[in-house]
Design a protein around this motif. Structure first.
Motif, PDB file in Angstrom:
ATOM      1  N   ILE A 138      45.129 -23.652   6.154  1.00  0.00           N
ATOM      2  CA  ILE A 138      44.822 -22.227   6.041  1.00  0.00           C
ATOM      3  C   ILE A 138      44.898 -21.539   7.391  1.00  0.00           C
ATOM      4  O   ILE A 138      44.182 -21.887   8.329  1.00  0.00           O
ATOM      5  CB  ILE A 138      43.416 -22.030   5.439  1.00  0.00           C
ATOM      6  CG1 ILE A 138      43.322 -22.726   4.079  1.00  0.00           C
ATOM      7  CG2 ILE A 138      43.077 -20.551   5.321  1.00  0.00           C
ATOM      8  CD1 ILE A 138      41.909 -23.026   3.648  1.00  0.00           C
ATOM      9  N   ARG A 139      45.768 -20.526   7.467  1.00  0.00           N
ATOM     10  CA  ARG A 139      45.753 -19.599   8.597  1.00  0.00           C
ATOM     11  C   ARG A 139      45.818 -18.192   8.014  1.00  0.00           C
ATOM     12  O   ARG A 139      46.412 -17.956   6.961  1.00  0.00           O
ATOM     13  CB  ARG A 139      46.889 -19.844   9.577  1.00  0.00           C
ATOM     14  CG  ARG A 139      48.291 -19.823   9.011  1.00  0.00           C
ATOM     15  CD  ARG A 139      49.365 -19.758  10.118  1.00  0.00           C
ATOM     16  NE  ARG A 139      49.159 -20.685  11.198  1.00  0.00           N
ATOM     17  CZ  ARG A 139      49.697 -21.902  11.258  1.00  0.00           C
ATOM     18  NH1 ARG A 139      50.457 -22.333  10.275  1.00  0.00           N
ATOM     19  NH2 ARG A 139      49.468 -22.676  12.288  1.00  0.00           N
ATOM     20  N   GLY A 140      45.186 -17.251   8.676  1.00  0.00           N
ATOM     21  CA  GLY A 140      45.185 -15.889   8.181  1.00  0.00           C
ATOM     22  C   GLY A 140      44.264 -15.719   6.988  1.00  0.00           C
ATOM     23  O   GLY A 140      43.243 -16.392   6.858  1.00  0.00           O
ATOM     24  N   TYR A 141      44.661 -14.831   6.078  1.00  0.00           N
ATOM     25  CA  TYR A 141      43.796 -14.465   4.964  1.00  0.00           C
ATOM     26  C   TYR A 141      43.811 -15.517   3.853  1.00  0.00           C
ATOM     27  O   TYR A 141      44.867 -15.968   3.416  1.00  0.00           O
ATOM     28  CB  TYR A 141      44.226 -13.120   4.385  1.00  0.00           C
ATOM     29  CG  TYR A 141      43.841 -11.954   5.265  1.00  0.00           C
ATOM     30  CD1 TYR A 141      42.579 -11.373   5.164  1.00  0.00           C
ATOM     31  CD2 TYR A 141      44.725 -11.447   6.219  1.00  0.00           C
ATOM     32  CE1 TYR A 141      42.212 -10.309   5.979  1.00  0.00           C
ATOM     33  CE2 TYR A 141      44.369 -10.393   7.041  1.00  0.00           C
ATOM     34  CZ  TYR A 141      43.108  -9.830   6.915  1.00  0.00           C
ATOM     35  OH  TYR A 141      42.736  -8.785   7.736  1.00  0.00           O
ATOM     36  N   CYS A 142      42.615 -15.868   3.412  1.00  0.00           N
ATOM     37  CA  CYS A 142      42.398 -16.753   2.268  1.00  0.00           C
ATOM     38  C   CYS A 142      41.420 -16.004   1.374  1.00  0.00           C
ATOM     39  O   CYS A 142      40.205 -16.125   1.509  1.00  0.00           O
ATOM     40  CB  CYS A 142      41.832 -18.083   2.745  1.00  0.00           C
ATOM     41  SG  CYS A 142      41.560 -19.298   1.428  1.00  0.00           S
ATOM     42  N   VAL A 143      41.970 -15.198   0.467  1.00  0.00           N
ATOM     43  CA  VAL A 143      41.193 -14.147  -0.184  1.00  0.00           C
ATOM     44  C   VAL A 143      41.299 -14.267  -1.703  1.00  0.00           C
ATOM     45  O   VAL A 143      42.350 -14.617  -2.249  1.00  0.00           O
ATOM     46  CB  VAL A 143      41.695 -12.760   0.269  1.00  0.00           C
ATOM     47  CG1 VAL A 143      40.944 -11.633  -0.436  1.00  0.00           C
ATOM     48  CG2 VAL A 143      41.541 -12.618   1.781  1.00  0.00           C
TER      49      VAL A 143
END
Length: 260
Positions: free
Chosen positions: A110-115
């Motif tokens: 996971i990099r950035g948004y995990c939404v």
């Protein structure tokens, strides 16, 4: 591999030695999920369980901005009433359950948004590796005004507990990768995500497949309210791997795991 007509593949499924890697491939849309992507993820889970050479399933997002930024809002355009929402949540739960049921270890990179749905996808993976500045959240209280299914609420409670789940949802909070690691949700917070994923794959490939399966299956059952497990114990203790490992350990010889 799944794709939309006239477009590049929205989800890539690639074998790399003992690892099967799923890449959510809509970087310009922060890898927001379409129906085709959900179907492709389900199919990848089927492939992982059908191929004895696959020892680890890795999930990641294309680009630098996101793992998965929820479901593409355009998928909701034709909703006309509450039953559409029920059908949608059931469809998502089916995919999440299939991912959780994969026999081999699953790793979310996971990099950035995990939404939104992206956070739920990560939550049913066995290990979550994330950059310190990754962003975890389900801000629906200030965006779409929808809700989650009961299985997804239960999943968040399992990982985060009531207080953090309420904080995340009521306050529409985002946790950084560092905060998610401190909360125990992220297994490892690292700047070098690719290297951490490779190390995790190498480590998992060297471990006993049936021991890892038993651990996954036991936790799945306990989370779903089941406490029976004699069949798990019988399968592992009755395996060729266990008998061979006992002999190898006594003889101080190396062992090779077969998963049988």
């Amino acid at each position: 591999m799944s794709s939309s007509p006239g477009s590049r593949s929205e989800i890539l499924v690639e074998g790399q030695g003992p690892a099967l890697t799923v890449t959510f491939n809509r970087p310009e849309q922060r890898n927001a999920m379409t129906w085709a992507m959900y179907d492709g993820l389900y199919e990848a889970c089927e492939r992982a369980d059908a191929d004895d050479d696959v020892r680890v399933l890795v999930l990641r997002g294309a680009g630098e901005d996101a793992f998965v930024a929820g479901t593409d809002i355009r998928q909701f355009a034709d909703f006309t009433g509450g039953q559409d929402g029920v059908a949608y949540e059931r469809r998502i739960t089916r995919v999440l359950d299939r991912l959780e049921d994969v026999n081999v270890p699953t790793v979310a990179a996971i990099r950035g948004y995990c939404v939104g749905a992206g956070l739920a996808i990560a939550a049913v993976c066995d290990l979550r590796l994330a950059t310190p500045d990754a962003r975890f959240g389900i801000p629906i209280a200030r965006t779409l005004g929808n809700c989650l299914s009961m299985p997804t609420y239960a999943l968040l409670l399992h990982h985060l507990g009531p207080a953090r789940t309420l904080d995340l949802l009521l306050n529409a909070r985002f946790y950084s990768g560092r905060e998610a690691h401190a909360a125990g949700f992220v297994t490892e917070s690292t700047e070098d995500l690719d290297e951490a994923v490779q190390q995790a794959v190498d480590r998992l490939v060297g471990h006993a497949p049936l021991t890892m399966w038993a651990t996954k299956e036991a936790i799945r059952r306990l989370r779903r309210g089941r406490a029976d497990g004699d069949d798990i114990v019988s399968r592992v203790y009755g395996s060729d791997d266990f008998r061979a490992a006992v002999r190898a350990f006594s003889a101080k010889q190396p062992r090779t795991w077969t998963g049988r």
